[in-house]
Scaffold this active site. Structure first.
Site, mmCIF file in Angstrom:
data_model
loop_
_atom_site.group_PDB
_atom_site.id
_atom_site.type_symbol
_atom_site.label_atom_id
_atom_site.label_comp_id
_atom_site.label_asym_id
_atom_site.label_seq_id
_atom_site.Cartn_x
_atom_site.Cartn_y
_atom_site.Cartn_z
ATOM 1 N N GLU A 53 -65.753 -49.095 72.132
ATOM 2 C CA GLU A 53 -65.816 -49.076 73.585
ATOM 3 C C GLU A 53 -67.255 -48.759 73.944
ATOM 4 O OE1 GLU A 53 -61.648 -47.463 75.386
ATOM 5 O OE2 GLU A 53 -63.461 -46.339 75.787
ATOM 6 N N GLU A 64 -65.850 -39.124 84.634
ATOM 7 C CA GLU A 64 -66.402 -38.512 83.430
ATOM 8 C C GLU A 64 -66.646 -37.018 83.597
ATOM 9 O OE1 GLU A 64 -66.273 -40.709 81.249
ATOM 10 O OE2 GLU A 64 -66.568 -42.594 82.332
#
Lengths: 272, 408
Positions: A53, A64
């Site tokens: 990824e 995040e």
């Protein structure tokens, strides 16, 4: 309707036949500098990663935690973009034609490029899947059309909060694999609850035959292993990005060797 | 306005659609974890917005806690000095806590109460929304945590202290550009982590559906009152409305009840910073392009790679690279004109209104005043402009003193 040629399907099938679980590793493109990403991808693969990824740096990475936020910020110092990220994938494909690559990022850089142009370049670069964190299925219709044309999988998220009715809707649009977000929180969080992961995956499997990979909060071989007891694969990100940050001033060989070693440790934990 | 016949036929109250879209704008661009919370909020809001008990509770708080209706004040001395159109000020600065923000926080706090959540979070730029959130949280006995960019914590120190006095915890956000957009990122991250017990009070008409709709509805009390007050005082509708636009909640609150009044022109005033031509500004509707940020599609300030770029404005409350999605739509269909006023013009208007009318406006509001002054000059004396005086300037005294080289 997908051809079986897509690398994600091939890899997930091969792992299943070998009775193994997928190790999905996440790094941010261009973190800590653009010249290391290609070699880092190869180091991940040669030490046991099944799927890469590759994070597309974004100025406002809302999902995040602090570790990956910093990875995005380090890459943005070098103006790493969606375009330059796909160029790296293209280079990667010159020597690795088997390992699936999934681009993971946020909608705006893709919007800016335009869906059609993005799909064309991604396909030309050898990208296999796209996971856009802030593009849930109801907003992803137009991008889906373009990705389908070039046989790139659109990976969708399911979460602890996703209702049964919605699980049905999402998996009907998903392809490649389903990415289950293991916890309520941001990437790198510390509140992984195995029991709830187990229960939710059992529920999701009642509605889809797609492989399920679990991410968020998986920090090492042991936690990868425990999650993979119920899942088809484990996604590990923050520990790699943390390593990249900690070693950003070291020689590239030191960084690559550390990334490789970390991958091998997690692989070994996952397989034992 | 480019297509008035069409615009006149639009039923503005029917927007957004069920998925939260205003034309191509708005929507719900968030990660999966938040979808069910947004669904729950939407379901609850659609039920409560027509519920007489909920409305009565809101109206009661507006009257007795906020102090509404706020006056519509004819600034005769200032109008006389300008020598053109008559300027009326909708005095949102007289609300409890000193700005229009409280209209929305009262509404959302009621939603929080009905939802049974025990913790409130909010993002804030200038601190007005943070103060308004801390205020309603104190009153309802809810825990309140406010996210504020480190840069804004510095330049809005008075409001930071006000929030603390009210019992809120203020988190100084050090990621990204350390201003409002980063505070909103951090609030979203907190919400996704604590979604079970936390109600996120978004301070403007931005964010994922249903926020732009419900914030607009709560703020529309401004325009409903102003419309009736103007009819009562002047015997007719105004010719133009002017309001500053950061996220755009005070502007949409004033504009929305007038959208179907074809004769009323509307001007949203963005922060021109050093000047739109310099690129150092916070005016996405003047100089941005559509993109996706903070849960909706809207005009944004971004670079050629789709990265959100730094904004510049003397006013913390307008220092935001996006704008509410309904404004993006109103721009595209030509119903509202969006203009910009730079820092120096806004500062001049701040001093002007303070000295001529004895009303000290917020620096955000000063942008609207500066544009109204420009407009009024070229209009006949029988024309009427309503400016939304969205907040008072007490919070900006330290900024003004710093500019004047004075240590207070």
């Amino acid at each position: 309707m997908k051809s079986n040629m897509n690398r994600i399907n091939q890899r997930m099938l091969a792992l299943k036949q070998a009775n193994k679980k997928a190790l999905v590793t996440y790094i941010v493109s261009g973190d800590p500098s653009p010249d290391i990403t290609l070699d880092a991808m190869h180091a991940l693969v040669s030490n046991g990663a099944d799927i890469i990824e590759l994070g597309i740096p974004f100025s406002d990475p809302m999902a995040e935690g602090p570790v990956i936020q910093l990875g995005h910020e380090r890459a943005l110092v070098h103006n790493v973009s969606l375009t330059s990220t796909m160029a790296i994938v293209k280079q990667f494909r010159e020597t690795d034609t088997d390992t699936p690559v999934v681009l993971m990022g946020y909608a705006n850089p893709i919007e800016r490029m335009g869906y059609s142009k993005f799909a064309t370049i991604a396909s030309d670069s050898g990208v296999d899947g796209v996971l856009t964190v802030d593009l849930p299925p109801e907003e992803a219709v137009a991008l889906n059309v373009e990705l389908k044309k070039v046989e790139i999988e659109n990976i969708f998220l399911l979460a602890p909060t996703t209702t049964v009715q919605r699980i049905r809707e999402v998996v009907s649009l998903a392809s490649g694999f389903v990415y289950y977000v293991s916890l309520k929180g941001v990437t790198g969080a510390g509140n992984l609850d195995l029991k709830s992961v187990k229960d939710k995956l059992t529920l999701i499997r009642q509605h889809t035959d797609l492989p399920i990979c679990v991410g968020f909060g998986i920090k090492d071989g042991a936690s990868a292993k425990s999650v993979a007891e119920y899942a088809d694969g484990a996604v590990v990100g923050s520990v790699f990005v943390d390593k990249m940050g900690a070693l950003q001033n070291e020689h590239r060989d030191v960084v690559l060797s550390a990334v490789g070693q970390l991958t091998a440790e997690i692989r070994s934990g996952l397989d034992n | 306005m480019n297509d008035l016949t069409n615009v006149a036929d639009i039923d503005f109250s029917s927007f957004p659609d069920k998925a939260g879209h205003f034309g191509i704008y708005g929507g719900r661009f968030v990660s999966e974890t938040l979808i069910s919370a947004l669904d729950d909020l939407d379901l609850m809001y659609q039920r409560l917005k027509n519920d007489p008990v909920f409305q009565a509770e809101f109206d009661k708080d507006m009257a007795h806690y906020v102090g509404r209706p706020s006056p519509l004040y004819h600034a005769e001395r200032w109008s006389e000095k300008i020598g053109g159109a008559q300027i009326y000020l909708k005095r949102e600065d007289l609300n409890h806590t000193g700005a229009h923000k409280v209209n929305n926080t009262i509404g959302q706090a009621l939603l929080a109460k009905y939802s049974g959540k025990t913790r409130i979070i909010a993002e804030t730029g200038a601190g007005q929304h943070g103060v308004a959130s801390a205020t309603v949280a104190a009153r309802l006995g809810l825990k309140c945590e406010v996210f504020m960019g480190e840069e804004d914590v510095r330049r809005q120190a008075l409001n930071v202290y006000r929030m603390k006095l009210l019992g809120a915890t203020v988190h100084s956000v050090t990621s990204g550009t350390r201003t409002l957009k980063d505070a909103m990122n951090e609030a979203m991250r907190d919400w996704v982590t604590n979604v079970d017990d936390t109600f996120y009070i978004i301070g403007t008409v931005a964010g994922p559906h249903p926020y732009p709709e419900l914030v607009r509805d709560f703020q529309s009390i401004i325009g409903r009152e102003a419309r009736q007050q103007c009819l009562n005082q002047a015997g007719r509708l105004p010719d133009a409305l002017v309001a500053c636009v950061g996220g755009g909640s005070n502007a949409i609150g004033l504009f929305h009840p007038f959208l179907n009044d074809e004769s009323v022109e509307m001007y949203g005033v963005e922060a021109g910073g050093d000047g739109v031509e310099t690129g150092r500004h916070a005016a996405p509707l003047n100089d941005g392009i559509p993109g996706v940020l903070h849960g909706s599609r809207t005009y944004l300030m971004e670079d050629e790679n789709g990265q959100i770029i730094d904004t510049h404005s003397v006013s913390a409350g307008l220092d935001y690279p996006g704008v509410g999605p309904e404004h993006s739509w109103l721009k595209d269909i030509g119903r509202v004109e969006y203009v910009a006023i730079n820092d120096q013009e806004a500062l001049a208007a701040f001093r002007e209104l303070t000295q001529i009318e004895g009303i000290m406006p917020a620096l955000e509001t000063s942008h609207a005043l500066a544009y109204a002054e420009k407009m009024a000059r070229d209009m006949p004396k029988d024309k009427i402009i309503i400016v939304n005086l969205s907040g008072r300037g007490d919070k900006d005294i330290l900024t003004m003193a710093e500019l004047d080289g004075i240590t207070v």
